[in-house]
Design an enzyme around this catalytic site. Structure first.
Site, mmCIF file in Angstrom:
data_model
loop_
_atom_site.group_PDB
_atom_site.id
_atom_site.type_symbol
_atom_site.label_atom_id
_atom_site.label_comp_id
_atom_site.label_asym_id
_atom_site.label_seq_id
_atom_site.Cartn_x
_atom_site.Cartn_y
_atom_site.Cartn_z
ATOM 1 N N ASP A 17 0.870 -1.168 0.000
ATOM 2 C CA ASP A 17 0.000 0.000 0.000
ATOM 3 C C ASP A 17 0.912 1.224 0.000
ATOM 4 O OD1 ASP A 17 -2.309 1.689 0.434
ATOM 5 O OD2 ASP A 17 -1.708 1.773 2.546
ATOM 6 N N ASP A 61 -0.303 5.130 0.861
ATOM 7 C CA ASP A 61 -0.634 6.090 1.914
ATOM 8 C C ASP A 61 -0.655 5.429 3.292
ATOM 9 O OD1 ASP A 61 -0.915 8.080 0.037
ATOM 10 O OD2 ASP A 61 -3.087 7.904 -0.109
ATOM 11 N N LYS A 121 -9.630 -3.516 -3.032
ATOM 12 C CA LYS A 121 -8.317 -4.081 -3.329
ATOM 13 C C LYS A 121 -8.422 -5.533 -3.796
ATOM 14 C CE LYS A 121 -5.567 -0.793 -0.800
ATOM 15 N NZ LYS A 121 -4.397 -0.513 0.040
#
Length: 229
Positions: free
Chosen positions: A40, A42, A143
């Site tokens: 990921d 952020d 996701k």
């Protein structure tokens, strides 16, 4: 070929793959390492998150290596991100492992140029965090979709993927596919990295699994001999 998708393009864009040669790998055929590392962005790779920026692209890197957005907001890498990427992009044992970025950010047009501002220390070709990725699923949405796209393109089984994310619910959702996930509330720390590696060191190799099955078969045959012999 390296493939990445963005929210605005509506199509896949391709560019050259830049991973080290697999011929240099000392761990070819090993089951102790994941075949794909997914990160990921952020809150896992960097902070602040893209939506928190007022300026966004273009980004710049000063003489000290600090990265800023167009209005002077600094973006910092979290934990041991650079040490980890230095290891997986320069150590030959990782040559057969692909790298992916999996992000739900609504600002892929900022995330990609931001990745390009971070050169990996010690990399012989001076590659950046963006250069070493083969898959870039950077757009809003579940996701599950991101990983299904990666699976379809790469042919890598979900069980051979390792994913790091600072949001626990993302880990919970993705793990349903069989992906091994590590929750990273403090970003990519050495502890999170080691936790991920331990998930694969605990996974039985094909050879050890075969031995277990053979022993089980022998026990069953022995029991049968005692009953019917």
């Amino acid at each position: 070929m390296r493939v990445f998708a963005t929210a605005n393009s509506g199509q896949l864009l391709k560019s050259r793959a830049v991973r080290p040669s697999a011929a240099a790998s000392k761990m070819a055929g090993s089951n102790s390492l994941p075949k794909l590392l997914a990160f990921d962005l952020d809150g896992t790779i960097w902070y602040p998150e893209m939506y928190m920026l007022n300026g966004g692209a273009p980004f710049r890197r000063d003489s000290t290596g600090a990265v800023y957005d167009s209005k002077g907001k600094r973006i910092k890498l979290l934990g041991d991100t650079m040490k980890i990427f230095s290891q997986i992009t320069t150590d030959p044992e990782w040559a057969d492992t692909q790298i992916a970025y999996v992000s739900r950010t609504e600002y892929p047009e900022w995330a990609i140029p931001c990745l390009q501002q971070f050169p990996i220390p010690g990399h012989p070709r001076g590659l950046t965090l963006f250069d070493v990725s083969l898959h870039n699923e950077i757009y809003p949405g579940s996701k599950l979709t991101h990983f299904k796209q990666i699976h379809e393109r790469s042919g890598i089984d979900y069980e051979d993927m390792l994913f790091f994310d600072n949001e626990r619910w993302n880990c919970t959702e993705v793990s349903k596919l069989g992906v091994k996930c590590v929750h990273t509330p403090r970003g990519m720390t050495a502890a999170a990295w080691q936790e991920g590696l331990s998930l694969f060191s605990q996974t039985p190799t094909a050879g050890s699994s075969s031995k277990v099955q053979q022993k089980h078969k022998q026990k069953q045959q022995h029991k049968a001999a005692r009953v019917y012999g």
